[in-house]
Design a protein around this motif. Sequence first.
Motif: not given
Length: 92
Positions: A18, A29, A31
């Motif tokens: 993450e 982001l 992830s």
Amino acid sequence: MKGKKLSLFIDSLYLNPEMEFEYEDKRYLVSGYRDDSNEYILQVDTIEVESKQVFYFKDASIQKCVEALEKATLFDGRTVYEAHNEITVLYG
């Protein structure tokens, strides 16, 4: 790449990452996680008022997911390797 070595950025993609990073004044982001069927999902989303998914890859093999991200041209038609000098890791 600022905030993290490029090699460490790539290595961490294998470990349920993450990470938040910035490129061209936009925040992202990345992830990675396993779903209920134990397949690995690696995705990148923008972090904005109206976020959008810019990359998604799902496979039983983490390596295939990471390789797909390495080949993806997410940065104005360039890969992470071509644009790494303009990326700043903010978190992760």
